[in-house]
Design an enzyme around this catalytic site. Structure first.
Site, PDB file in Angstrom:
ATOM      1  CG  ASP A 130      28.054 -10.800  39.893  1.00 51.35           C
ATOM      2  OD1 ASP A 130      28.270 -12.018  39.751  1.00 51.35           O
ATOM      3  OD2 ASP A 130      28.051 -10.227  40.981  1.00 51.35           O
ATOM      4  CB  SER A 131      26.259 -15.305  38.133  1.00 51.04           C
ATOM      5  OG  SER A 131      26.464 -15.271  39.541  1.00 51.04           O
TER       6      SER A 131
ATOM      7  N   GLY B 227      24.518 -14.120  41.635  1.00 50.19           N
ATOM      8  CA  GLY B 227      24.657 -14.953  42.826  1.00 50.19           C
ATOM      9  C   GLY B 227      24.847 -14.163  44.095  1.00 50.19           C
ATOM     10  CG  PHE B 228      27.383 -10.458  46.186  1.00 46.17           C
ATOM     11  CD1 PHE B 228      28.289 -10.925  47.121  1.00 46.17           C
ATOM     12  CD2 PHE B 228      26.796  -9.223  46.384  1.00 46.17           C
ATOM     13  CE1 PHE B 228      28.610 -10.165  48.248  1.00 46.17           C
ATOM     14  CE2 PHE B 228      27.102  -8.457  47.496  1.00 46.17           C
ATOM     15  CZ  PHE B 228      28.013  -8.933  48.431  1.00 46.17           C
TER      16      PHE B 228
ATOM     17  CG  ASP C 252      29.638 -17.661  42.875  1.00 45.01           C
ATOM     18  OD1 ASP C 252      28.768 -16.867  42.450  1.00 45.01           O
ATOM     19  OD2 ASP C 252      30.602 -17.276  43.563  1.00 45.01           O
TER      20      ASP C 252
ATOM     21  CD  GLN D 227      32.863 -17.826  46.518  1.00 46.46           C
ATOM     22  OE1 GLN D 227      33.216 -17.405  47.616  1.00 46.46           O
ATOM     23  NE2 GLN D 227      32.244 -17.054  45.641  1.00 46.46           N
TER      24      GLN D 227
ATOM     25  CG  ASP E  46      33.233  -5.613  40.227  1.00 45.13           C
ATOM     26  OD1 ASP E  46      32.202  -5.247  40.814  1.00 45.13           O
ATOM     27  OD2 ASP E  46      33.761  -6.724  40.416  1.00 45.13           O
TER      28      ASP E  46
ATOM     29  CB  CYS F 172      42.983  14.841  39.088  1.00 45.66           C
ATOM     30  SG  CYS F 172      41.676  13.902  38.261  1.00 45.66           S
TER      31      CYS F 172
ATOM     32  CB  CYS G   5      38.860  14.299  35.991  1.00 47.99           C
ATOM     33  SG  CYS G   5      38.438  15.212  37.485  1.00 47.99           S
TER      34      CYS G   5
ATOM     35  CB  CYS H 206      40.670  18.115  38.883  1.00 50.97           C
ATOM     36  SG  CYS H 206      40.274  16.956  40.222  1.00 50.97           S
TER      37      CYS H 206
ATOM     38  CG  HIS I 253      37.914  13.508  41.314  1.00 51.69           C
ATOM     39  ND1 HIS I 253      39.149  13.902  40.822  1.00 51.69           N
ATOM     40  CD2 HIS I 253      38.172  12.884  42.512  1.00 51.69           C
ATOM     41  CE1 HIS I 253      40.090  13.561  41.684  1.00 51.69           C
ATOM     42  NE2 HIS I 253      39.534  12.945  42.712  1.00 51.69           N
TER      43      HIS I 253
END
Length: 383
Positions: free
Chosen positions: A104-105, A107-108, A158, A200, A277, A315, A317, A320, A346
């Site tokens: 991610d840039s 920015g957030f 952004d 945006q 994500d 599941c 995994c 589990c 999990h």
């Protein structure tokens, strides 16, 4: 279960090639080629903000089916610094993850520091949340940092607004994001890194489509939808996605940033989104909340104290297959690190398995019944 990667191996397909394999309604199954291998969509990317997915080793991530790891430019710039990571051979070598990495840039994160930053046309001046040191990131600097990290997919710098905001402020922000995007592209010097633009426009359909038109004026390998999960009711996003996402290029990957719950993922895939994500599955795992085929489980509840059953009988995994709800509750109540690790294994496997199931349904031409069955199960009223 699981996947293997070969770092920078000779590839049949060129970097950045997007192959749409099947479309069922708006839902899509595809493949995307990066410098560190191909990944299949729909895909959920594990969030490794500070060059690690919390509680997980890279080997474990591969074993549970992780294809892509996400890192964060802001946090890695603050600590340990992109110069050190570049010296160590880049982010892939530094964290020993040799599959695709998206960054991610920043920015957030920068724009969430509302009391600590100042926005200008040139970029953003802000103070470190760690030591208060004054720093500056421009579109060019964000690209430089991400290229030094060696990211396979680079996100444009952004402006991400909070919700709600007036229309004039949203338009002003959209225009700035568009101008910054062109500067991001102009400063790219690393051919192996693929730049994605970010749409945006707030929660207004017309503004979203206007922002999309602006961003698409810059030809890029992929495009993302940003500005969601910023405080808005989730049903607003659910209503907006099918009106906007199908207008995105058919021959490029579509990425919905920072989203979300299993319900969000299914609704977004139904709208045509390919990539996701979110910190949610790992964050809530550490707090004792687990996603299962039967719905959410709060493992701290007293009812699980003497429960000998596995967390999720459907599941596959490690958690589990080897541990009971009783033991997982004990670990959580005792504050043991193993509890956070088993819970994280999990939850991430649940997400990756959900993406695999959605992909299989799309390829089989059975997306609608899969979607309807999932929604009926997930939205079933609680007794």
């Amino acid at each position: 279960m699981g996947c293997k990667f070969n770092s920078l191996r000779p590839m049949e397909n060129p970097i950045g090639q997007f192959q749409l394999e099947k479309k069922d309604g708006q839902a899509r199954a595809a493949r995307f080629q990066t410098a560190h291998g191909e990944f299949k969509t729909p895909v959920f990317m594990a969030v490794g903000t500070k060059a690690t997915v919390k509680a997980m080793s890279p080997h474990e991530l591969k074993d549970i089916g992780c294809q892509v790891v996400l890192g964060n430019t802001y946090h890695l710039h603050i600590r340990p610094g992109e110069e050190l990571i570049k010296t160590m051979g880049g982010l892939h070598e530094f964290m020993n993850w040799h599959g695709p990495i998206l960054t991610d840039s920043g920015g957030f994160q920068v724009f969430s520091l509302s009391a600590l930053r100042k926005i200008t046309e040139e970029g953003v001046e802000f103070r470190s949340h760690i030591d208060g040191k004054k720093l500056f990131i421009s579109p060019e600097k964000s690209m430089e940092i991400q290229m030094d990290l060696g990211s396979d997919i680079i996100m444009a710098f952004d402006e991400c607004l909070s919700w709600p905001n007036p229309e004039d402020k949203i338009r002003e922000s959209m225009a700035l994001t568009h101008r910054w995007l062109q500067r991001c592209k102009d400063s790219m010097t690393r051919e192996e890194s693929l730049l994605f633009g970010i749409v945006q426009g707030g929660l207004n359909r017309d503004l979203r489509l206007e922002s999309l038109e602006q961003i698409l004026s810059v030809d890029l390998p992929g495009y993302a939808m940003g500005g969601f999960s910023v405080g808005e009711p989730p049903e607003v996003m659910h209503q907006l996605l099918p009106e906007v996402v199908p207008q995105m290029p058919e021959d490029k990957p579509r990425y919905l940033m920072g989203v979300g719950t299993p319900l969000d993922l299914v609704i977004a895939v139904d709208s045509g989104i390919d990539m996701f994500d979110c910190v949610l599955p790992t964050r809530v795992a550490r707090n004792g909340t687990l996603y299962t085929s039967q719905g959410k489980v709060s493992i701290k509840r007293k009812e699980y104290r003497e429960d000998p059953s596995p967390l999720d009988p459907e599941c596959d995994c490690y958690t589990c297959q080897n541990y009971t709800k009783s033991y997982l509750r004990h670990l959580y109540m005792a504050g043991e690190i193993l509890g956070a690790r088993l819970n994280t294994i999990h939850n991430l496997r649940f997400y990756f398995r959900l993406m695999e199931q959605m992909r299989e349904a799309i390829l089989a031409g059975e997306w609608s019944p899969f979607r309807d069955q999932f929604l009926a199960r997930w939205l079933k009223p609680k007794n």
